[in-house]
Design an enzyme around this catalytic site. Structure first.
Site, mmCIF file in Angstrom:
data_model
loop_
_atom_site.group_PDB
_atom_site.id
_atom_site.type_symbol
_atom_site.label_atom_id
_atom_site.label_comp_id
_atom_site.label_asym_id
_atom_site.label_seq_id
_atom_site.Cartn_x
_atom_site.Cartn_y
_atom_site.Cartn_z
ATOM 1 N N PHE A 113 0.857 -1.188 0.000
ATOM 2 C CA PHE A 113 0.000 0.000 0.000
ATOM 3 C C PHE A 113 0.893 1.238 0.000
ATOM 4 O O PHE A 113 1.843 1.322 0.783
ATOM 5 C CB PHE A 113 -0.919 -0.007 1.222
ATOM 6 C CG PHE A 113 -2.023 0.998 1.124
ATOM 7 C CD1 PHE A 113 -3.044 0.827 0.206
ATOM 8 C CD2 PHE A 113 -2.040 2.132 1.926
ATOM 9 C CE1 PHE A 113 -4.069 1.749 0.088
ATOM 10 C CE2 PHE A 113 -3.060 3.055 1.815
ATOM 11 C CZ PHE A 113 -4.079 2.874 0.891
ATOM 12 N N ASP A 184 2.233 -5.799 7.524
ATOM 13 C CA ASP A 184 1.027 -4.979 7.549
ATOM 14 C C ASP A 184 -0.158 -5.924 7.357
ATOM 15 O O ASP A 184 -0.282 -6.578 6.316
ATOM 16 C CB ASP A 184 1.085 -3.931 6.436
ATOM 17 C CG ASP A 184 -0.083 -2.957 6.479
ATOM 18 O OD1 ASP A 184 -1.173 -3.334 6.969
ATOM 19 O OD2 ASP A 184 0.072 -1.818 6.001
ATOM 20 N N TYR A 209 -10.805 -0.747 10.838
ATOM 21 C CA TYR A 209 -12.039 -0.284 10.197
ATOM 22 C C TYR A 209 -12.419 -1.105 8.974
ATOM 23 O O TYR A 209 -13.476 -0.878 8.388
ATOM 24 C CB TYR A 209 -11.936 1.197 9.812
ATOM 25 C CG TYR A 209 -10.714 1.567 9.000
ATOM 26 C CD1 TYR A 209 -10.655 1.332 7.635
ATOM 27 C CD2 TYR A 209 -9.621 2.162 9.608
ATOM 28 C CE1 TYR A 209 -9.551 1.667 6.891
ATOM 29 C CE2 TYR A 209 -8.502 2.516 8.880
ATOM 30 C CZ TYR A 209 -8.469 2.265 7.516
ATOM 31 O OH TYR A 209 -7.357 2.601 6.790
ATOM 32 N N LYS A 210 -11.606 -2.061 8.598
ATOM 33 C CA LYS A 210 -11.936 -2.913 7.451
ATOM 34 C C LYS A 210 -12.689 -4.148 7.941
ATOM 35 O O LYS A 210 -13.840 -4.063 8.343
ATOM 36 C CB LYS A 210 -10.664 -3.280 6.684
ATOM 37 C CG LYS A 210 -9.903 -2.090 6.100
ATOM 38 C CD LYS A 210 -8.681 -2.550 5.345
ATOM 39 C CE LYS A 210 -7.783 -1.401 4.900
ATOM 40 N NZ LYS A 210 -8.410 -0.521 3.913
ATOM 41 N N ARG A 355 -12.671 -4.259 -7.389
ATOM 42 C CA ARG A 355 -12.301 -4.994 -6.184
ATOM 43 C C ARG A 355 -13.531 -5.331 -5.355
ATOM 44 O O ARG A 355 -14.366 -4.472 -5.093
ATOM 45 C CB ARG A 355 -11.322 -4.143 -5.361
ATOM 46 C CG ARG A 355 -10.646 -4.873 -4.246
ATOM 47 C CD ARG A 355 -9.603 -3.999 -3.584
ATOM 48 N NE ARG A 355 -10.210 -2.964 -2.744
ATOM 49 C CZ ARG A 355 -9.588 -2.347 -1.742
ATOM 50 N NH1 ARG A 355 -8.334 -2.628 -1.487
ATOM 51 N NH2 ARG A 355 -10.206 -1.436 -1.030
#
Length: 396
Positions: A113, A184, A209-210, A355
């Site tokens: 990322f 990560d 938060y995912k 996605r």
């Protein structure tokens, strides 16, 4: 065994929406609104500043850290909540470089990322000459773990394609060549079982938060292996990481173990939301979750490929992918906007990735079938090819 029909009822999903974007922002658990309201009314409102003691606010980062630790295979007492994922990346990277002072190379990959790479670049500007951030293709990481490498900085699951690195193998290889590892887990925690302790990983960071469904802006976490816990130096020496925050010493003394990785005042209301969301995870068998996610992912791939000519970007082999499915289309942004307009929510990642998050806690076969059928119809009819679907929004 987890009852995924039951877990679906624990989320407050809008009617008529098929939500395949929990890998970007998890939906609202039904119990969260009341839990946050209680933190506002009874804790903040009723206790004012004494709530730090009376309501356990000060201990929440460690308590919630241990609950997440269970999901990532961490030893108790070595995971803590607080700040943002970017800050936690910076902390872990700075600490790892200090632990391996004879080496100057940070190894990452081009599928990482971008924020992780930005944080590495920013840190290197603060260090003496000679440090280097080296990025290679994701499939070439193993070949580039050399005796020059101080630390690997790898996101376990590629945020675009869903390709999954072999954490155990790469960690073993890094250690054999004298390097440390930072993982990560933004697209791992809550997606499938993670084994930090078994893999002997050095550091890990991740967001909540995912897949963990703690809400927008929810705090990140950091894990430090026990062997490093009292030696890792926090470059961001915040008062909450001090050995005695309320002694108000003018000089910094690092706290014990994982406590030193705390920085600023923790976000209490967001931690209340996380506290509520984690109650769902107390009922979830992670192995069953993984099995279910792969079944649903395979179903989605098969149905989309049977009805469209989209190119699959995600590895087909189950062991090589995380909990998302990605397809390529040259007008992927417009296609996704057309899907969203029809109530099927995924997201787009440049330059051409459609996605879709496969999240069994609230997604079932009917959702998968509806999403695949809607996508096929949009492509077949060309309804994506409208000006309103091509106008770029701030968040894609």
């Amino acid at each position: 065994m987890t009852d995924f029909t039951a877990t679906k009822t624990l989320f407050d999903l809008p009617p008529g929406v098929t939500y395949l974007d929990g890998n970007s922002l998890g939906p609202l658990p039904r119990a969260t609104e009341a839990r946050v309201a209680r933190a506002v009314r009874e804790e903040w409102g009723g206790h004012l500043i004494s709530a730090w003691n009376a309501c356990g606010w000060m201990e929440m980062p460690r308590r919630l850290g241990d609950r997440i630790g269970r999901l990532i295979g961490a030893e108790p007492g070595h995971t803590v909540i607080g700040d943002t994922l970017s800050i936690k990346v910076f902390q872990a990277l700075a600490a790892a470089l200090k632990l391996n002072p004879e080496r100057r190379v940070i190894l990452s990959d081009t599928g990482n990322f971008p924020t992780d790479l930005y944080m590495a670049e920013g840190l290197l500007k603060l260090l003496p000459e000679g440090y280097e951030l080296r990025t290679v293709a994701p499939e070439d990481v193993a070949a580039h773990i050399t005796e020059e490498v101080a630390v690997t900085l790898i996101t376990e699951v590629d945020y675009r394609t869903g390709r999954r690195h072999d954490m155990a193998r790469l960690t073993e290889l890094a250690h054999a060549r004298g390097a440390l590892t930072i993982w990560d887990l933004a697209h791992s925690a809550g997606a499938f079982p993670v084994h930090m302790s078994d893999c002997h990983a050095d550091f890990a960071v991740g967001c909540t938060y995912k897949y963990l469904n703690a809400g927008p802006g929810a705090p990140a976490f950091i894990y430090v292996a026990p062997r490093h816990a009292d030696r890792a130096e926090p470059a961001l020496a915040g008062w909450m990481g001090h050995a005695a925050p309320f002694a108000f010493d003018l000089g910094y003394r690092a706290g014990e173990g994982i406590e030193r990785m705390r920085v600023g005042t923790p976000p209490v209301l967001q931690m209340a939301a996380l506290d509520s969301a984690l109650e769902i995870w107390d009922t979830v068998d992670l192995a069953a979750l993984r099995t279910r996610a792969l079944e649903l992912g395979d179903r989605f791939i098969a149905k989309v490929e049977a009805q469209t000519d989209l190119a699959l970007a995600t590895p087909r082999a189950p062991e090589d992918r995380g909990s998302q499915v990605s397809f390529r289309h040259p007008e992927g942004y417009a296609v996704m906007q057309a899907l969203i307009a029809e109530g099927v929510i995924g997201d787009f990642r440049a330059p051409d990735i459609l996605r879709f998050g496969i999240t069994p806690l609230y997604i079932d076969e009917a959702d998968i079938d509806h999403a695949a059928d809607t996508l096929a119809r949009i492509l077949a009819t060309g309804t994506w090819d409208r000006p309103e679907f091509k106008a770029r929004k701030a968040v894609t």
